[in-house]
Design a protein around this motif. Structure first.
Motif, PDB file in Angstrom:
ATOM      1  N   GLY A 151       0.811  -1.215   0.000  1.00  0.00           N
ATOM      2  CA  GLY A 151       0.000   0.000   0.000  1.00  0.00           C
ATOM      3  C   GLY A 151       0.842   1.262   0.000  1.00  0.00           C
ATOM      4  N   ARG A 152       1.932   1.254   0.767  1.00  0.00           N
ATOM      5  CA  ARG A 152       2.820   2.422   0.816  1.00  0.00           C
ATOM      6  C   ARG A 152       3.434   2.696  -0.554  1.00  0.00           C
ATOM      7  NH1 ARG A 152       5.377   4.488   5.356  1.00  0.00           N
ATOM      8  NH2 ARG A 152       7.310   4.587   4.146  1.00  0.00           N
ATOM      9  N   VAL A 153       3.927   1.636  -1.189  1.00  0.00           N
ATOM     10  CA  VAL A 153       4.573   1.806  -2.491  1.00  0.00           C
ATOM     11  C   VAL A 153       3.560   2.243  -3.541  1.00  0.00           C
ATOM     12  CG1 VAL A 153       5.787   0.600  -4.344  1.00  0.00           C
ATOM     13  CG2 VAL A 153       6.418   0.180  -1.958  1.00  0.00           C
ATOM     14  N   TRP A 154       2.369   1.662  -3.506  1.00  0.00           N
ATOM     15  CA  TRP A 154       1.343   2.045  -4.478  1.00  0.00           C
ATOM     16  C   TRP A 154       0.965   3.516  -4.303  1.00  0.00           C
ATOM     17  CZ3 TRP A 154      -3.329  -1.619  -5.775  1.00  0.00           C
ATOM     18  CH2 TRP A 154      -3.942  -1.171  -6.960  1.00  0.00           C
ATOM     19  N   ARG A 155       0.886   3.944  -3.053  1.00  0.00           N
ATOM     20  CA  ARG A 155       0.482   5.324  -2.775  1.00  0.00           C
ATOM     21  C   ARG A 155       1.582   6.321  -3.140  1.00  0.00           C
ATOM     22  NH1 ARG A 155      -0.381   4.524   2.011  1.00  0.00           N
ATOM     23  NH2 ARG A 155       1.409   5.511   3.012  1.00  0.00           N
ATOM     24  N   ARG A 156       2.835   5.939  -2.936  1.00  0.00           N
ATOM     25  CA  ARG A 156       3.938   6.878  -3.121  1.00  0.00           C
ATOM     26  C   ARG A 156       4.706   6.665  -4.419  1.00  0.00           C
ATOM     27  NH1 ARG A 156       7.617   6.520   2.000  1.00  0.00           N
ATOM     28  NH2 ARG A 156       8.590   8.269   0.893  1.00  0.00           N
ATOM     29  N   GLY A 157       4.463   5.552  -5.100  1.00  0.00           N
ATOM     30  CA  GLY A 157       5.230   5.228  -6.295  1.00  0.00           C
ATOM     31  C   GLY A 157       4.619   5.771  -7.567  1.00  0.00           C
ATOM     32  N   SER A 158       5.040   5.175  -8.690  1.00  0.00           N
ATOM     33  CA  SER A 158       4.607   5.665 -10.000  1.00  0.00           C
ATOM     34  C   SER A 158       3.313   5.024 -10.481  1.00  0.00           C
ATOM     35  CB  SER A 158       5.713   5.396 -11.031  1.00  0.00           C
ATOM     36  OG  SER A 158       5.987   4.000 -11.120  1.00  0.00           O
ATOM     37  N   ALA A 159       2.857   3.951  -9.831  1.00  0.00           N
ATOM     38  CA  ALA A 159       1.617   3.291 -10.257  1.00  0.00           C
ATOM     39  C   ALA A 159       0.423   4.196  -9.978  1.00  0.00           C
ATOM     40  CB  ALA A 159       1.450   1.963  -9.527  1.00  0.00           C
ATOM     41  N   PRO A 160      -0.515   4.311 -10.931  1.00  0.00           N
ATOM     42  CA  PRO A 160      -1.683   5.179 -10.719  1.00  0.00           C
ATOM     43  C   PRO A 160      -2.615   4.618  -9.650  1.00  0.00           C
ATOM     44  CG  PRO A 160      -1.921   3.915 -12.742  1.00  0.00           C
ATOM     45  CD  PRO A 160      -0.532   3.664 -12.252  1.00  0.00           C
ATOM     46  N   ALA A 161      -3.274   5.501  -8.926  1.00  0.00           N
ATOM     47  CA  ALA A 161      -4.236   5.078  -7.912  1.00  0.00           C
ATOM     48  C   ALA A 161      -5.468   4.472  -8.583  1.00  0.00           C
ATOM     49  CB  ALA A 161      -4.636   6.268  -7.046  1.00  0.00           C
ATOM     50  N   LEU A 162      -6.239   3.721  -7.816  1.00  0.00           N
ATOM     51  CA  LEU A 162      -7.427   3.072  -8.375  1.00  0.00           C
ATOM     52  C   LEU A 162      -8.421   4.082  -8.933  1.00  0.00           C
ATOM     53  CD1 LEU A 162      -8.089   0.265  -5.731  1.00  0.00           C
ATOM     54  CD2 LEU A 162      -7.212  -0.011  -8.055  1.00  0.00           C
ATOM     55  N   THR A 163      -8.484   5.243  -8.308  1.00  0.00           N
ATOM     56  CA  THR A 163      -9.431   6.265  -8.762  1.00  0.00           C
ATOM     57  C   THR A 163      -8.938   7.017  -9.990  1.00  0.00           C
ATOM     58  OG1 THR A 163      -8.437   7.841  -7.209  1.00  0.00           O
ATOM     59  CG2 THR A 163     -10.364   6.587  -6.448  1.00  0.00           C
ATOM     60  N   GLU A 164      -7.689   6.739 -10.392  1.00  0.00           N
ATOM     61  CA  GLU A 164      -7.101   7.483 -11.500  1.00  0.00           C
ATOM     62  C   GLU A 164      -6.859   6.625 -12.735  1.00  0.00           C
ATOM     63  OE1 GLU A 164      -3.523   8.960  -9.869  1.00  0.00           O
ATOM     64  OE2 GLU A 164      -4.485  10.403  -8.517  1.00  0.00           O
ATOM     65  N   THR A 165      -7.321   5.390 -12.718  1.00  0.00           N
ATOM     66  CA  THR A 165      -7.049   4.508 -13.850  1.00  0.00           C
ATOM     67  C   THR A 165      -8.263   3.648 -14.173  1.00  0.00           C
ATOM     68  OG1 THR A 165      -5.607   2.731 -14.671  1.00  0.00           O
ATOM     69  CG2 THR A 165      -6.125   2.721 -12.328  1.00  0.00           C
ATOM     70  N   GLU A 166      -8.343   3.252 -15.437  1.00  0.00           N
ATOM     71  CA  GLU A 166      -9.395   2.339 -15.870  1.00  0.00           C
ATOM     72  C   GLU A 166      -8.898   0.894 -15.889  1.00  0.00           C
ATOM     73  OE1 GLU A 166     -10.682   3.651 -19.670  1.00  0.00           O
ATOM     74  OE2 GLU A 166     -11.550   5.540 -18.935  1.00  0.00           O
ATOM     75  N   TYR A 167      -7.642   0.699 -15.552  1.00  0.00           N
ATOM     76  CA  TYR A 167      -7.047  -0.639 -15.586  1.00  0.00           C
ATOM     77  C   TYR A 167      -6.435  -0.960 -14.213  1.00  0.00           C
ATOM     78  CZ  TYR A 167      -7.432   0.507 -20.527  1.00  0.00           C
ATOM     79  OH  TYR A 167      -7.892   0.902 -21.758  1.00  0.00           O
ATOM     80  N   PRO A 168      -7.264  -1.298 -13.244  1.00  0.00           N
ATOM     81  CA  PRO A 168      -6.768  -1.525 -11.878  1.00  0.00           C
ATOM     82  C   PRO A 168      -5.795  -2.697 -11.765  1.00  0.00           C
ATOM     83  CG  PRO A 168      -9.053  -2.222 -12.091  1.00  0.00           C
ATOM     84  CD  PRO A 168      -8.721  -1.481 -13.341  1.00  0.00           C
ATOM     85  N   LEU A 169      -6.002  -3.748 -12.561  1.00  0.00           N
ATOM     86  CA  LEU A 169      -5.108  -4.901 -12.478  1.00  0.00           C
ATOM     87  C   LEU A 169      -3.701  -4.540 -12.947  1.00  0.00           C
ATOM     88  CD1 LEU A 169      -7.387  -7.849 -13.695  1.00  0.00           C
ATOM     89  CD2 LEU A 169      -6.757  -7.207 -11.362  1.00  0.00           C
ATOM     90  N   GLU A 170      -3.619  -3.758 -14.011  1.00  0.00           N
ATOM     91  CA  GLU A 170      -2.306  -3.335 -14.497  1.00  0.00           C
ATOM     92  C   GLU A 170      -1.624  -2.417 -13.480  1.00  0.00           C
ATOM     93  OE1 GLU A 170      -2.584  -1.612 -18.339  1.00  0.00           O
ATOM     94  OE2 GLU A 170      -3.414  -3.422 -19.286  1.00  0.00           O
ATOM     95  N   ALA A 171      -2.405  -1.554 -12.850  1.00  0.00           N
ATOM     96  CA  ALA A 171      -1.847  -0.666 -11.828  1.00  0.00           C
ATOM     97  C   ALA A 171      -1.346  -1.471 -10.635  1.00  0.00           C
ATOM     98  CB  ALA A 171      -2.900   0.344 -11.381  1.00  0.00           C
ATOM     99  N   ALA A 172      -2.110  -2.495 -10.239  1.00  0.00           N
ATOM    100  CA  ALA A 172      -1.697  -3.344  -9.119  1.00  0.00           C
ATOM    101  C   ALA A 172      -0.428  -4.112  -9.460  1.00  0.00           C
ATOM    102  CB  ALA A 172      -2.822  -4.309  -8.759  1.00  0.00           C
ATOM    103  N   ALA A 173      -0.334  -4.599 -10.702  1.00  0.00           N
ATOM    104  CA  ALA A 173       0.864  -5.325 -11.124  1.00  0.00           C
ATOM    105  C   ALA A 173       2.083  -4.411 -11.106  1.00  0.00           C
ATOM    106  CB  ALA A 173       0.655  -5.905 -12.520  1.00  0.00           C
ATOM    107  N   GLU A 174       1.901  -3.172 -11.530  1.00  0.00           N
ATOM    108  CA  GLU A 174       3.009  -2.211 -11.510  1.00  0.00           C
ATOM    109  C   GLU A 174       3.443  -1.918 -10.075  1.00  0.00           C
ATOM    110  OE1 GLU A 174       4.009   2.389 -12.957  1.00  0.00           O
ATOM    111  OE2 GLU A 174       2.173   1.372 -13.632  1.00  0.00           O
ATOM    112  N   ALA A 175       2.473  -1.765  -9.185  1.00  0.00           N
ATOM    113  CA  ALA A 175       2.795  -1.514  -7.777  1.00  0.00           C
ATOM    114  C   ALA A 175       3.489  -2.717  -7.151  1.00  0.00           C
ATOM    115  CB  ALA A 175       1.525  -1.177  -7.002  1.00  0.00           C
ATOM    116  N   ALA A 176       3.059  -3.929  -7.527  1.00  0.00           N
ATOM    117  CA  ALA A 176       3.689  -5.143  -6.993  1.00  0.00           C
ATOM    118  C   ALA A 176       5.135  -5.256  -7.460  1.00  0.00           C
ATOM    119  CB  ALA A 176       2.895  -6.370  -7.427  1.00  0.00           C
ATOM    120  N   ALA A 177       5.371  -4.962  -8.739  1.00  0.00           N
ATOM    121  CA  ALA A 177       6.736  -5.012  -9.262  1.00  0.00           C
ATOM    122  C   ALA A 177       7.615  -3.974  -8.575  1.00  0.00           C
ATOM    123  CB  ALA A 177       6.718  -4.780 -10.771  1.00  0.00           C
ATOM    124  N   GLU A 178       7.050  -2.804  -8.320  1.00  0.00           N
ATOM    125  CA  GLU A 178       7.807  -1.753  -7.647  1.00  0.00           C
ATOM    126  C   GLU A 178       8.099  -2.137  -6.192  1.00  0.00           C
ATOM    127  OE1 GLU A 178       7.709   2.826  -8.952  1.00  0.00           O
ATOM    128  OE2 GLU A 178       5.940   2.137  -7.877  1.00  0.00           O
TER     129      GLU A 178
END
Length: 220
Positions: free
Chosen positions: A36-63
């Motif tokens: 959650g910290r990395v998703w919030r502070r990293g380069s992955a878009p927030a859930l409210t800012e993207t139409e592709y939540p799975l891709e955003a989650a994958a980017e946050a997981a990789a980060e």
């Protein structure tokens, strides 16, 4: 007497389950918080800012994985060795107790079975002592700090296997499933080591965040 022995065995089983659940919750909770910290502070878009939540989650997981790797590399050799030792100890302790619990009343669980040489049952503290002695001796002989994190792995595993049967060594009798099995003390030690490992891991992650997230938020 039989009912009393059975109730003690059930108590030991319950404590094993509690230990496993606590370990899973602690480890899983730490992962979720860091994710959650990395998703919030990293380069992955927030859930409210993207139409592709799975891709955003994958980017946050990789980060998040990159943060962990970088933090581990940035830590000192001594910190890495202590973290590996504690993690190996907790993992082997929980694994040994879980497998022993599953083997009760069975001859085999997957590839695992009770080892016997003739009529003598070989307890798992025997390979535990060999692992710890071998790794500790190698660390003393080599005196190479770069090898310490690698040697900490078998040393911690040996500690976990030995600690799981510490009551047997103290009483010189097979009291693994009896009240004298000091399960509570073993669980307390395992939980302490687990919490210490999580605390050290959090230091790794903070260092990794400073490097990875700083680079991720810089304009290209």
């Amino acid at each position: 007497m039989r009912r009393r022995g059975r109730s003690r065995a059930l108590l030991a089983d319950r404590r094993t389950v509690v230990l496993g659940l606590l370990a899973t919750a602690t480890f899983g909770g730490a992962l979720v918080v860091e994710f959650g910290r990395v998703w919030r502070r990293g380069s992955a878009p927030a859930l409210t800012e993207t139409e592709y939540p799975l891709e955003a989650a994958a980017e946050a997981a990789a980060e998040t994985a990159e943060v962990a790797r970088t933090g581990f590399k940035e830590a000192s050799t001594r910190e890495n060795a202590v973290f590996v030792l504690l993690t190996s100890f907790v993992t082997s302790f929980i694994f040994a107790r879980a497998i022993t619990t599953l083997l009760r009343g069975r001859s085999r669980v997957g590839p695992f079975q009770n080892l016997k040489l003739g009529r003598r049952h070989i307890h798992h503290y025997v390979p535990g002592i060999l692992l710890a002695f071998g790794a500790g001796g190698a660390a003393i002989v080599t005196r190479n700090e770069d090898l310490d994190p690698w040697l900490a792995l078998p040393f911690g595993a040996g500690m976990g296997l030995t600690m799981d049967e510490s009551a047997l060594l103290l009483d010189l009798d097979d009291v693994y499933w009896s009240e004298e099995g000091i399960v509570s003390v073993q669980i307390a030690l395992a939980v302490t080591a687990m919490l210490a490992a999580v605390a050290i891991a959090s230091r790794f992650l903070r260092r990794g965040e400073q490097v990875v997230l700083h680079e991720a938020t810089q304009p290209h």
